[in-house]
Design a protein around this motif. Structure first.
Motif, short mmCIF file in Angstrom:
data_model
loop_
_atom_site.label_atom_id
_atom_site.label_comp_id
_atom_site.label_asym_id
_atom_site.label_seq_id
_atom_site.Cartn_x
_atom_site.Cartn_y
_atom_site.Cartn_z
N THR A 51 0.86 -1.18 0.00
CA THR A 51 0.00 0.00 0.00
C THR A 51 0.90 1.23 0.00
OG1 THR A 51 -1.70 -1.18 1.24
CG2 THR A 51 -1.84 1.21 1.21
N VAL A 52 0.70 2.09 -0.99
CA VAL A 52 1.46 3.32 -1.12
C VAL A 52 0.48 4.48 -1.13
CG1 VAL A 52 3.05 4.64 -2.56
CG2 VAL A 52 3.28 2.14 -2.42
N GLN A 53 0.62 5.35 -0.17
CA GLN A 53 -0.26 6.52 -0.05
C GLN A 53 -1.73 6.12 -0.16
OE1 GLN A 53 1.24 9.35 -2.92
NE2 GLN A 53 2.94 9.92 -1.59
N GLY A 54 -2.09 5.03 0.54
CA GLY A 54 -3.48 4.59 0.58
C GLY A 54 -3.95 3.77 -0.61
N GLN A 55 -3.09 3.56 -1.59
CA GLN A 55 -3.49 2.78 -2.78
C GLN A 55 -2.79 1.42 -2.75
OE1 GLN A 55 -2.89 4.74 -6.52
NE2 GLN A 55 -3.35 2.92 -7.70
N ASN A 56 -3.59 0.35 -2.92
CA ASN A 56 -3.03 -1.00 -2.97
C ASN A 56 -2.41 -1.26 -4.34
OD1 ASN A 56 -3.79 -1.68 -0.40
ND2 ASN A 56 -5.71 -2.64 -1.02
N ILE A 57 -1.24 -1.87 -4.32
CA ILE A 57 -0.57 -2.28 -5.55
C ILE A 57 -0.31 -3.77 -5.44
CG2 ILE A 57 1.45 -2.00 -7.02
CD1 ILE A 57 1.74 0.84 -5.85
N ASP A 58 -1.03 -4.56 -6.24
CA ASP A 58 -0.87 -6.00 -6.27
C ASP A 58 -0.03 -6.38 -7.48
OD1 ASP A 58 -2.55 -6.45 -4.02
OD2 ASP A 58 -4.30 -6.15 -5.32
N SER A 59 0.96 -7.23 -7.26
CA SER A 59 1.86 -7.62 -8.33
C SER A 59 2.06 -9.13 -8.33
CB SER A 59 3.23 -6.96 -8.17
OG SER A 59 3.12 -5.56 -8.17
N GLU A 60 2.26 -9.69 -9.53
CA GLU A 60 2.63 -11.09 -9.70
C GLU A 60 3.84 -11.13 -10.62
OE1 GLU A 60 -0.70 -13.27 -11.19
OE2 GLU A 60 -1.88 -12.94 -9.38
N TYR A 61 4.72 -12.10 -10.39
CA TYR A 61 5.92 -12.21 -11.22
C TYR A 61 6.28 -13.67 -11.42
CZ TYR A 61 7.85 -12.65 -6.55
OH TYR A 61 8.08 -13.05 -5.26
N ARG A 62 6.98 -13.93 -12.51
CA ARG A 62 7.48 -15.26 -12.83
C ARG A 62 8.78 -15.10 -13.60
NH1 ARG A 62 7.66 -19.49 -16.52
NH2 ARG A 62 7.11 -21.51 -15.67
N GLY A 63 9.80 -15.81 -13.19
CA GLY A 63 11.08 -15.76 -13.87
C GLY A 63 11.53 -17.16 -14.23
N GLU A 64 12.01 -17.33 -15.45
CA GLU A 64 12.52 -18.63 -15.89
C GLU A 64 13.93 -18.44 -16.43
OE1 GLU A 64 11.40 -22.39 -18.80
OE2 GLU A 64 10.02 -20.71 -18.63
N PHE A 65 14.85 -19.23 -15.88
CA PHE A 65 16.25 -19.14 -16.31
C PHE A 65 16.41 -19.84 -17.65
CE2 PHE A 65 16.43 -17.96 -12.04
CZ PHE A 65 17.68 -17.53 -11.68
N LYS A 66 17.19 -19.23 -18.54
CA LYS A 66 17.49 -19.77 -19.87
C LYS A 66 18.99 -19.65 -20.11
CE LYS A 66 13.10 -19.98 -21.22
NZ LYS A 66 12.39 -21.03 -21.84
#
Length: 121
Positions: A51-66
């Protein structure tokens, strides 16, 4: 974002050299880990919510090594771990419905650390 991905990458590089399944017998002997281990694959994924300045920030990530050309050497006396090599990471992430992807290349990576057993584990 690139620094965060690099930190995640280094953490997962170190963690993915050694793996076991639920049926593997776990031994606390350091002797079982000594030697050089070659990294063959790694995928990491997760999510975060802040939560930044009252606003929710939802994030998803995926990393694959090559293109992995990396190894980790574990020695005793001195108790050292040396991870080195090169690899690319394909990273996909989304935050509040906005998606992005990029490939990050890490060449000539070298990290050295000391290790110890705690309570024989």
């Amino acid at each position: 974002m690139k620094k965060v991905c690099f930190l995640f990458a280094m953490m997962f590089v170190a963690l993915n050299f050694v793996g076991c399944s639920e049926n593997d017998e776990v031994s606390s002997s350091a002797e079982n880990l000594l030697g050089t281990w070659k990294m063959v694959s790694s995928v990491y994924e997760g999510s975060s919510s802040i939560t930044v300045q009252g606003q929710n920030i939802d994030s998803e990530y995926r990393g694959e090594f090559k293109n992995i050309e990396a190894s980790m050497t574990i020695t005793k006396n001195p108790n050292e771990l040396l991870a080195e090599g090169s690899y690319d990471i394909d990273v996909n992430y989304s935050s509040n419905g906005i998606s992005s992807s990029q490939t990050m290349s890490y060449n000539d990576v070298s990290n050295k650390a000391e290790w110890s057993l705690k309570d024989n584990i």
